[in-house]
Design a protein around this motif. Sequence first.
Motif, short mmCIF file in Angstrom:
data_model
loop_
_atom_site.label_atom_id
_atom_site.label_comp_id
_atom_site.label_asym_id
_atom_site.label_seq_id
_atom_site.Cartn_x
_atom_site.Cartn_y
_atom_site.Cartn_z
N SER A 101 0.83 -1.21 0.00
CA SER A 101 0.00 0.00 0.00
C SER A 101 0.86 1.26 0.00
CB SER A 101 -0.95 0.00 1.20
OG SER A 101 -0.27 -0.26 2.40
N VAL A 105 1.13 4.11 -3.36
CA VAL A 105 0.81 5.52 -3.13
C VAL A 105 2.04 6.40 -3.37
CG1 VAL A 105 0.11 7.22 -1.40
CG2 VAL A 105 -1.07 5.02 -1.52
N SER A 108 3.03 7.13 -6.97
CA SER A 108 2.14 8.04 -7.69
C SER A 108 2.62 9.49 -7.61
CB SER A 108 0.71 7.93 -7.14
OG SER A 108 0.62 8.48 -5.83
N PRO A 261 -3.76 4.08 -7.20
CA PRO A 261 -3.39 3.85 -5.79
C PRO A 261 -4.53 3.29 -4.95
CG PRO A 261 -2.64 6.01 -6.53
CD PRO A 261 -3.56 5.48 -7.58
N ALA A 284 -2.66 8.89 2.57
CA ALA A 284 -2.81 8.26 1.26
C ALA A 284 -3.82 9.02 0.41
CB ALA A 284 -3.24 6.80 1.42
N VAL A 288 -3.23 10.98 -3.19
CA VAL A 288 -4.04 10.64 -4.37
C VAL A 288 -4.73 11.88 -4.93
CG1 VAL A 288 -6.06 9.36 -5.17
CG2 VAL A 288 -4.38 8.23 -3.73
#
Length: 303
Positions: A101, A105, A108, A261, A284, A288
């Motif tokens: 995870s 993230v 990105s 993500p 997170a 995003v």
Amino acid sequence: MKSLYLPQQFVRLPKAELMLILVALFWGTSYGVSKQALAFISVTAFLTVRFLLTFVLLLPVFISDYKKGKTQDAWIAVPSGILLLLIFTAEAFGVLNTSASNAVVLVSLCVIITPFVEWFAFKSRPGRQLFALCVLAFSGVLLLTVKAGFSLSFNKGDMLILTAAVLRAFMVVYTKKLMQGRGLSTLSLTMLQSGIIGFGALFVLLLSNNGGIPELPNDPQFWWLTLYLVLFCTIFAFFAQNYALSKTSASNVSVLMGSEPLFGILFAMIFLGEALLWYQYLGALLIVLVTLYASLSGQKKRD
């Protein structure tokens, strides 16, 4: 009785948008799948198997393009392939040392980093808005990497993933400049780049094993995971993205790919049993939203 009228967009499923959602899903899950595959094999051996297999499967496409005289610009795959070898090596070692995870993230952030690479390469200074977005993105990174008890735990894996994000930004800028006016198809370029990554990883593997090749895993799960990465996260993803760009707007592409993500986090939670604390979810989500906003802002200027 009056018949029910449905707009045309609801009668027929939009193929390009659907394909992009699938690409975002596949790429989002690729970090978790890679983490599972690396439980069976070393990083260099994994990269060798994954990309040489991709190379072999795409070889007929390159041969077809060669017969049509569409491979004169094949040389551009060499520098970009070497850069991709560095990117995938950093990502593979990174995901081995951090959570899936976190990896999906953090990588990105490439969207935020790319304008600064363009600034370095083309002397085009980013606007003030981007600097504000960077502050928000950095805040998201801090929240994401804080563990229980509010202790900052930015480990080696997180640093490698961020390194991969920086290298991806260089890759985007470099490839955009290099591909202008070239006649090489996306899949032929992917085949050549896969060959460079695969044979490059094989060379490192041979050096680290005194010229010998370690025994490959015989567990079917490893091969199913690898085939998933090859077929869906590489071959299908590159074809689908290329197809979608010819059928829908760049803004649509950005919106749908921005969900990558989220798919990655869901995959890590459901299939890998990873869990985030509430403020890590906040971090997170912040990353995003910032990367999605930056991507959309950039596309609107180009559209």
